[in-house]
Enzyme design. Sequence first.
Site: not given
Ligand SMILES: Cc1cc2nc3c(=O)[nH]c(=O)nc-3n(C[C@H](O)[C@H](O)[C@H](O)COP(=O)(O)O)c2cc1C
Length: 359
Positions: A107, A131, A157, A227, A251
Site C-alpha cells: 500500500s 494513491y 487505486t 484497481k 475496496h
Molecule cells: C484495513 C484495510 C486497509 C486497506 N488499505 C488499502 C490501501 O491502502 N490501498 C488500497 O488500494 N486498498 C486498500 N484496502 C482494500 C484492499 O486492497 C482490498 O480491496 C480489500 O481488502 C479486498 O477485500 P477483502 O478484505 O474482503 O479481501 C484496504 C482494505 C482494508 C480492509
Amino acid sequence: MDAPINVADYEQLAAERLEPGVLGYFAGGAGDERTLRENVSAFGRYSLHPRVLVDVDEVSTRTSVLGTGISMPVGVAPVAFQRLVHPEGEVAMARAAAGAGTLMTLSTIATSHPAEIAAEAPPGPRWFQLYRFRDSGVTDALVADAVESGFEAIALTVDAPRAGRRERDLRTGFEYPASITAPALAAALGSSRPTTPREVFELVDSSLTWDDLAAFAAECPLPIVLKGVQTGADAALAVEHGAAAVVVSNHGGRQLDGVPAPIEILPEVVEAVAGRREVLLDGGVRRGIDVVTALGLGARAVLVGRAPLWGLAVDGEHGARDVLEILRSEVELAMVLLGCREPDEITAEHVRARPRLAP
Ligand SMILES: Cc1cc2nc3c(=O)[nH]c(=O)nc-3n(C[C@H](O)[C@H](O)[C@H](O)COP(=O)(O)O)c2cc1C
C-alpha cells in the site's frame, strides 16, 4: 480454539487478540456495511459444476499475472498500516507472500517504504499500490522508489477520491497511534502527522480523470493496474486509456456502501474487456471455492486483503503464510474435484449463478 484450519478461524482468533479500535479499522466497512457483507455472501449465489473422469493425477495451481509466474491465482491485496496488527507489518507480509511464491501488493500508506521491503524480504513478485497525492512530487518520488526497489507494476487505486464513512472508526474514535508511521505519508505531509484515515484521504488528488490516467500510463515505467473498477463501461475506458490490467474491487466494502459484490460485476467487466487485458478481482474471498468461482467467471487471479491480514495479526509472517497455504491447498482441491488440471482449465462451464427465488 485448536490450531486454525481455515480463514474464518484466523479471523476469529484475530478478533480476540486485536483491541477494539484496531479491529474495527481492519474489519469494518462503510455505512451500514451492506456491501461488506455482500462481498462475502455473494459467492454463495454461485454453484460449481464438476466434470468427472478427467485425469487429475497431476494438478498445478501455478499461473501468471502480467507475464509473471505465481504459485497460485491468489495474491495479496494492498492493506494499509499493517504494523498496527504485528510489529513486523508489511515486511512479514512480504516474506509470507514470497515464501508462498505469490504476489504481494504494498500500500501507499504502508508502514514500510518499498526499499525496506526489497531489503528485508526475499525477492518475489511485487506491485506497488498508488494513491495519487495532490502533491505530484510526492507521487513521483514514490513511483521512483517502487521502480528502484524492483516492484513490477503500479496498482492505481481509483475508488477512493475521498474516504468512505466508516462508522466503526467513528464510534471507537480510531486514530493512528503516534508510534506507527507511514513513510510515504510522512513525505507527503512534511512535519505534520495524519491521525485518522479521513485525513489521509484528504491528501489524495480527487480531480483525477481518464486523461490523467492516459498521461500517467504513457510516462510511467511500470504497467498500470487499475484497481477499483466497478462497471463494464469503466473497464472499457481503462483499456482505452492505457491500463495494463483491471481489478474489479469495491475496496473491501470500505468506500460506497450499497455497491454490489465484485463477483457480481465480474462477468460484465470480462465481457467489456473482451480478452484485451487481464481482469483480477478482490473482495470477500475467504475460500478456495471463491477463487475458482472467480476464475470460472473470467478472472485471471484474485487478491486477498483481510484473509492474510488476520494471519499476520495472529502469528506474524508464519500466520500470513499459513493463510496463503490454506488458500492454495483449497484451490488445488477444488480444481481436482472440478476436473481441472491448471487454472486456465477453469471455465464458465464450471460455474453457474443459482436461480434467484421470486421476490
Ligand atoms: C484495513 C484495510 C486497509 C486497506 N488499505 C488499502 C490501501 O491502502 N490501498 C488500497 O488500494 N486498498 C486498500 N484496502 C482494500 C484492499 O486492497 C482490498 O480491496 C480489500 O481488502 C479486498 O477485500 P477483502 O478484505 O474482503 O479481501 C484496504 C482494505 C482494508 C480492509
